[in-house]
Write a protein that holds these residues in place. Structure first.
Motif, PDB file in Angstrom:
ATOM      1  N   LEU A 149     -16.777  46.988  26.519  1.00  0.00           N
ATOM      2  CA  LEU A 149     -16.980  45.537  26.397  1.00  0.00           C
ATOM      3  C   LEU A 149     -17.156  44.938  27.780  1.00  0.00           C
ATOM      4  O   LEU A 149     -16.313  45.091  28.661  1.00  0.00           O
ATOM      5  CB  LEU A 149     -15.781  44.884  25.694  1.00  0.00           C
ATOM      6  CG  LEU A 149     -15.434  45.408  24.293  1.00  0.00           C
ATOM      7  CD1 LEU A 149     -14.400  44.499  23.642  1.00  0.00           C
ATOM      8  CD2 LEU A 149     -16.662  45.558  23.417  1.00  0.00           C
ATOM      9  N   GLY A 150     -18.283  44.241  27.966  1.00  0.00           N
ATOM     10  CA  GLY A 150     -18.584  43.632  29.252  1.00  0.00           C
ATOM     11  C   GLY A 150     -17.655  42.481  29.589  1.00  0.00           C
ATOM     12  O   GLY A 150     -16.979  41.903  28.725  1.00  0.00           O
ATOM     13  N   GLY A 151     -17.619  42.112  30.850  1.00  0.00           N
ATOM     14  CA  GLY A 151     -16.704  41.084  31.340  1.00  0.00           C
ATOM     15  C   GLY A 151     -16.823  39.777  30.571  1.00  0.00           C
ATOM     16  O   GLY A 151     -17.913  39.347  30.200  1.00  0.00           O
ATOM     17  N   VAL A 155     -13.571  38.290  21.491  1.00  0.00           N
ATOM     18  CA  VAL A 155     -13.664  38.912  20.171  1.00  0.00           C
ATOM     19  C   VAL A 155     -12.758  38.167  19.196  1.00  0.00           C
ATOM     20  O   VAL A 155     -11.553  38.019  19.431  1.00  0.00           O
ATOM     21  CB  VAL A 155     -13.280  40.401  20.227  1.00  0.00           C
ATOM     22  CG1 VAL A 155     -13.486  41.054  18.857  1.00  0.00           C
ATOM     23  CG2 VAL A 155     -14.096  41.137  21.292  1.00  0.00           C
ATOM     24  N   HIS A 156     -13.340  37.699  18.097  1.00  0.00           N
ATOM     25  CA  HIS A 156     -12.631  36.966  17.052  1.00  0.00           C
ATOM     26  C   HIS A 156     -11.637  37.881  16.340  1.00  0.00           C
ATOM     27  O   HIS A 156     -11.833  39.098  16.261  1.00  0.00           O
ATOM     28  CB  HIS A 156     -13.663  36.430  16.054  1.00  0.00           C
ATOM     29  CG  HIS A 156     -13.144  35.397  15.107  1.00  0.00           C
ATOM     30  ND1 HIS A 156     -12.392  35.702  13.991  1.00  0.00           N
ATOM     31  CD2 HIS A 156     -13.294  34.044  15.106  1.00  0.00           C
ATOM     32  CE1 HIS A 156     -12.095  34.589  13.342  1.00  0.00           C
ATOM     33  NE2 HIS A 156     -12.623  33.569  14.000  1.00  0.00           N
ATOM     34  N   THR A 171     -20.268  38.012  26.086  1.00  0.00           N
ATOM     35  CA  THR A 171     -20.633  38.087  24.672  1.00  0.00           C
ATOM     36  C   THR A 171     -19.536  37.472  23.817  1.00  0.00           C
ATOM     37  O   THR A 171     -18.346  37.630  24.095  1.00  0.00           O
ATOM     38  CB  THR A 171     -20.850  39.556  24.262  1.00  0.00           C
ATOM     39  OG1 THR A 171     -21.934  40.081  25.020  1.00  0.00           O
ATOM     40  CG2 THR A 171     -21.158  39.684  22.778  1.00  0.00           C
ATOM     41  N   ARG A 172     -19.941  36.777  22.737  1.00  0.00           N
ATOM     42  CA  ARG A 172     -18.968  36.264  21.750  1.00  0.00           C
ATOM     43  C   ARG A 172     -19.193  36.995  20.444  1.00  0.00           C
ATOM     44  O   ARG A 172     -20.242  36.853  19.811  1.00  0.00           O
ATOM     45  CB  ARG A 172     -19.122  34.758  21.541  1.00  0.00           C
ATOM     46  CG  ARG A 172     -18.178  34.221  20.455  1.00  0.00           C
ATOM     47  CD  ARG A 172     -18.182  32.707  20.402  1.00  0.00           C
ATOM     48  NE  ARG A 172     -19.429  32.152  19.918  1.00  0.00           N
ATOM     49  CZ  ARG A 172     -19.710  31.956  18.613  1.00  0.00           C
ATOM     50  NH1 ARG A 172     -18.850  32.326  17.672  1.00  0.00           N
ATOM     51  NH2 ARG A 172     -20.866  31.410  18.269  1.00  0.00           N
ATOM     52  N   GLY A 185     -24.844  37.883  23.965  1.00  0.00           N
ATOM     53  CA  GLY A 185     -25.143  36.512  23.597  1.00  0.00           C
ATOM     54  C   GLY A 185     -23.973  35.774  22.993  1.00  0.00           C
ATOM     55  O   GLY A 185     -22.920  36.334  22.712  1.00  0.00           O
ATOM     56  N   ASN A 186     -24.175  34.473  22.784  1.00  0.00           N
ATOM     57  CA  ASN A 186     -23.163  33.588  22.214  1.00  0.00           C
ATOM     58  C   ASN A 186     -23.844  32.663  21.198  1.00  0.00           C
ATOM     59  O   ASN A 186     -24.437  31.654  21.575  1.00  0.00           O
ATOM     60  CB  ASN A 186     -22.511  32.770  23.331  1.00  0.00           C
ATOM     61  CG  ASN A 186     -21.425  31.845  22.830  1.00  0.00           C
ATOM     62  OD1 ASN A 186     -21.102  31.830  21.656  1.00  0.00           O
ATOM     63  ND2 ASN A 186     -20.858  31.059  23.738  1.00  0.00           N
TER      64      ASN A 186
END
Length: 262
Positions: A149-151, A155-156, A171-172, A185-186
């Motif tokens: 997982l990138g910086g 994560v929900h 990222t979201r 992306g978000n």
């Protein structure tokens, strides 16, 4: 125990292997168990029902085993379990589980957890995972082996991330991310497969070709998820390794409850 700095506060009921190193001003609670070869940096706080395996490197100011950030938590005896060979960098926070789930937060082995990462209650992390700086995992998140997982990825809660999956910076993730798939992306959108990561892990051209086919069926053919799964199943028969990759994908998709990143 000569490896414990004289300013550290280690409860006499804690169980530390004689080879454990504990830095200045660290605080270790009574229900903590730490395996051989692990080093604990200055100012770390390790509390709760926490078990830590062998040969871990825990850097300064980490907080491990604190109660979950869940208003339903009422002091139930929940746990944190950390395996062997992990690197846990500065200001990482990992909480214990809750009674509403398995009651335990787990981190496997040989994981690389960078600074300011938060791993919330009841998260289940496999092996060989990389979480870059400031990744934030809400409660009940599951990560498969070799995920990256990138910086600043967020994560929900209850999201599942498959083995070998990867996210880009910031990222979201609010839906499940299938194995092998890269996203950014978000909100997150699927972008391809983690080809370079697979090559580094010894995946040959045949296995990567099958993974690419699965990704195309999921994302590029305009198929429903059910239709894509049927066509993915039809890819079986090329060999034991490719069949195992197909089974990994199918098992993940069968268990998806939040939908998958599209």
């Amino acid at each position: 125990m000569t490896g414990i700095h004289p300013t550290a506060l280690v409860d006499p009921r804690a169980e530390l292997h004689a080879s454990v190193q504990v830095g200045p001003y660290a605080v270790i609670g009574p229900h903590v168990r730490v395996g051989a070869g692990t080093s604990i940096g200055p100012h770390c706080v390790i509390e709760g029902e926490t078990t830590i395996g062998q040969d871990n490197r825990i850097f300064q100011f980490a907080s491990l085993g604190a109660p979950p950030q869940d208003k339903k938590y009422a002091g139930e005896p929940t746990r944190l379990e950390i395996g062997d060979g992990n690197t846990i960098r500065e200001f990482v926070t990992i909480n214990t589980g809750t009674a509403q789930d398995a009651g335990v937060t787990r981190l496997g082995r040989d994981n690389w957890i960078m600074a300011y990462v938060h791993i919330a209650h009841d998260c289940q992390l496999g092996d060989h995972i990389i979480l870059a700086n400031a990744v934030q995992l809400a409660g009940h998140v599951h990560l498969g082996d070799w995920a990256f997982l990138g910086g600043l990825t967020g994560v929900h809660q209850f999201v599942r991330i498959g083995a070998h999956a990867m996210t880009a910076f910031q990222t979201r993730l609010a839906q499940d991310l299938p194995p092998f798939v890269t996203a950014g992306g978000n909100p997150a959108e699927a972008q391809g497969i983690n080809v370079e990561g697979l090559r580094r892990r010894g995946y040959g051209a045949e296995r990567i070709a099958i993974v690419k086919q699965m990704q195309r069926l999921l994302y590029r053919k305009g198929l429903t998820l059910e239709a894509a799964r049927e066509q993915i199943e039809a890819l079986r028969g090329e060999g034991a390794e490719t069949d195992a990759d197909i089974a990994l994908m199918q098992d993940f998709l069968a268990a998806a409850t939040r939908g998958i990143v599209r």
